[in-house]
Design a protein around this motif. Structure first.
Motif, mmCIF file in Angstrom:
data_model
loop_
_atom_site.group_PDB
_atom_site.id
_atom_site.type_symbol
_atom_site.label_atom_id
_atom_site.label_comp_id
_atom_site.label_asym_id
_atom_site.label_seq_id
_atom_site.Cartn_x
_atom_site.Cartn_y
_atom_site.Cartn_z
ATOM 1 N N GLY A 6 0.785 -1.231 0.000
ATOM 2 C CA GLY A 6 0.000 0.000 0.000
ATOM 3 C C GLY A 6 0.815 1.278 0.000
ATOM 4 N N VAL A 7 2.109 1.178 0.169
ATOM 5 C CA VAL A 7 2.958 2.369 0.267
ATOM 6 C C VAL A 7 2.902 3.181 -1.026
ATOM 7 N N ALA A 8 2.992 2.521 -2.167
ATOM 8 C CA ALA A 8 2.980 3.233 -3.454
ATOM 9 C C ALA A 8 1.673 3.995 -3.643
ATOM 10 N N PHE A 9 0.556 3.365 -3.273
ATOM 11 C CA PHE A 9 -0.741 4.030 -3.415
ATOM 12 C C PHE A 9 -0.812 5.277 -2.528
ATOM 13 N N LEU A 10 -0.300 5.166 -1.315
ATOM 14 C CA LEU A 10 -0.323 6.310 -0.407
ATOM 15 C C LEU A 10 0.610 7.424 -0.877
ATOM 16 N N GLN A 11 1.715 7.068 -1.481
ATOM 17 C CA GLN A 11 2.624 8.089 -1.992
ATOM 18 C C GLN A 11 2.011 8.815 -3.192
ATOM 19 N N ILE A 12 1.294 8.086 -4.030
ATOM 20 C CA ILE A 12 0.588 8.727 -5.143
ATOM 21 C C ILE A 12 -0.461 9.688 -4.606
ATOM 22 N N LEU A 13 -1.217 9.235 -3.617
ATOM 23 C CA LEU A 13 -2.249 10.081 -3.021
ATOM 24 C C LEU A 13 -1.631 11.315 -2.371
ATOM 25 N N ASP A 14 -0.465 11.155 -1.752
ATOM 26 C CA ASP A 14 0.221 12.285 -1.135
ATOM 27 C C ASP A 14 0.656 13.305 -2.184
ATOM 28 N N ALA A 15 0.964 12.857 -3.383
ATOM 29 C CA ALA A 15 1.348 13.782 -4.447
ATOM 30 C C ALA A 15 0.169 14.670 -4.862
ATOM 31 N N PHE A 16 -1.042 14.137 -4.801
ATOM 32 C CA PHE A 16 -2.228 14.910 -5.167
ATOM 33 C C PHE A 16 -2.794 15.710 -4.000
ATOM 34 N N TYR A 17 -2.619 15.219 -2.790
ATOM 35 C CA TYR A 17 -3.118 15.887 -1.592
ATOM 36 C C TYR A 17 -1.984 16.012 -0.574
ATOM 37 N N PRO A 18 -1.060 16.935 -0.812
ATOM 38 C CA PRO A 18 0.093 17.070 0.092
ATOM 39 C C PRO A 18 -0.352 17.361 1.529
ATOM 40 N N GLY A 19 0.242 16.639 2.450
ATOM 41 C CA GLY A 19 -0.054 16.846 3.861
ATOM 42 C C GLY A 19 -1.234 16.061 4.395
ATOM 43 N N LYS A 20 -2.050 15.487 3.524
ATOM 44 C CA LYS A 20 -3.218 14.713 3.971
ATOM 45 C C LYS A 20 -2.844 13.292 4.374
ATOM 46 N N VAL A 21 -1.762 12.778 3.812
ATOM 47 C CA VAL A 21 -1.351 11.400 4.080
ATOM 48 C C VAL A 21 -0.291 11.405 5.180
ATOM 49 N N PRO A 22 -0.583 10.758 6.301
ATOM 50 C CA PRO A 22 0.419 10.695 7.377
ATOM 51 C C PRO A 22 1.511 9.669 7.051
ATOM 52 N N LEU A 73 -4.610 -0.208 -9.161
ATOM 53 C CA LEU A 73 -3.688 0.560 -10.006
ATOM 54 C C LEU A 73 -4.438 1.263 -11.138
ATOM 55 N N GLN A 74 -5.400 0.582 -11.724
ATOM 56 C CA GLN A 74 -6.205 1.203 -12.775
ATOM 57 C C GLN A 74 -6.989 2.393 -12.232
ATOM 58 N N PHE A 75 -7.532 2.255 -11.027
ATOM 59 C CA PHE A 75 -8.256 3.368 -10.420
ATOM 60 C C PHE A 75 -7.331 4.566 -10.240
ATOM 61 N N PHE A 76 -6.142 4.337 -9.691
ATOM 62 C CA PHE A 76 -5.217 5.448 -9.463
ATOM 63 C C PHE A 76 -4.746 6.049 -10.790
ATOM 64 N N HIS A 77 -4.611 5.247 -11.816
ATOM 65 C CA HIS A 77 -4.236 5.768 -13.127
ATOM 66 C C HIS A 77 -5.335 6.687 -13.661
ATOM 67 N N SER A 78 -6.581 6.245 -13.609
ATOM 68 C CA SER A 78 -7.676 7.077 -14.096
ATOM 69 C C SER A 78 -7.838 8.320 -13.226
ATOM 70 N N PHE A 79 -7.608 8.179 -11.931
ATOM 71 C CA PHE A 79 -7.678 9.326 -11.022
ATOM 72 C C PHE A 79 -6.616 10.366 -11.406
ATOM 73 N N ALA A 80 -5.417 9.904 -11.707
ATOM 74 C CA ALA A 80 -4.330 10.809 -12.099
ATOM 75 C C ALA A 80 -4.645 11.478 -13.436
ATOM 76 N N GLN A 81 -5.248 10.757 -14.353
ATOM 77 C CA GLN A 81 -5.593 11.320 -15.646
ATOM 78 C C GLN A 81 -6.662 12.412 -15.520
ATOM 79 N N ARG A 82 -7.597 12.240 -14.594
ATOM 80 C CA ARG A 82 -8.658 13.221 -14.386
ATOM 81 C C ARG A 82 -8.176 14.465 -13.667
ATOM 82 N N ASN A 83 -7.150 14.315 -12.846
ATOM 83 C CA ASN A 83 -6.668 15.445 -12.046
ATOM 84 C C ASN A 83 -5.389 15.909 -12.611
#
Length: 83
Positions: A6-22, A73-83
């Motif tokens: 899960g670390v990679a997913f959390l790091q991706i999320l942190d890139a989109f929402y800095p400071g939200k991921v502990p 991974l597909q969800f995070f890819h589509s999420f990144a494409q939308r944002n």
């Protein structure tokens, strides 16, 4: 398999929402499913806090299920494409 902790997913999320991921609460050396689940529960919590409604197959990912990890991974890819 490398994404099962899960670390990679959390790091991706942190890139989109800095400071939200502990990131300090992550177990970067998680090897066992129970250790991985801790990280994945943190991912679920952070997704909810960011207003992202996506069911996460935590048990499958923690047990290195290719299908569950691939779908996430597909969800995070589509999420990144939308944002």
């Amino acid at each position: 398999e490398d994404c099962a902790d899960g670390v990679a997913f959390l790091q991706i999320l942190d890139a989109f929402y800095p400071g939200k991921v502990p990131l300090h609460r992550l177990d970067f050396s998680a090897k066992l499913p129970a250790q991985r689940l801790k990280n994945l529960r943190l991912l679920e919590k952070t997704l909810k806090e960011c207003g992202i409604d996506n069911p996460l197959p935590s048990d499958g990912i923690a047990n290195s299920s290719f299908q569950d990890t691939y779908e996430t991974l597909q969800f995070f890819h589509s999420f990144a494409q939308r944002n």
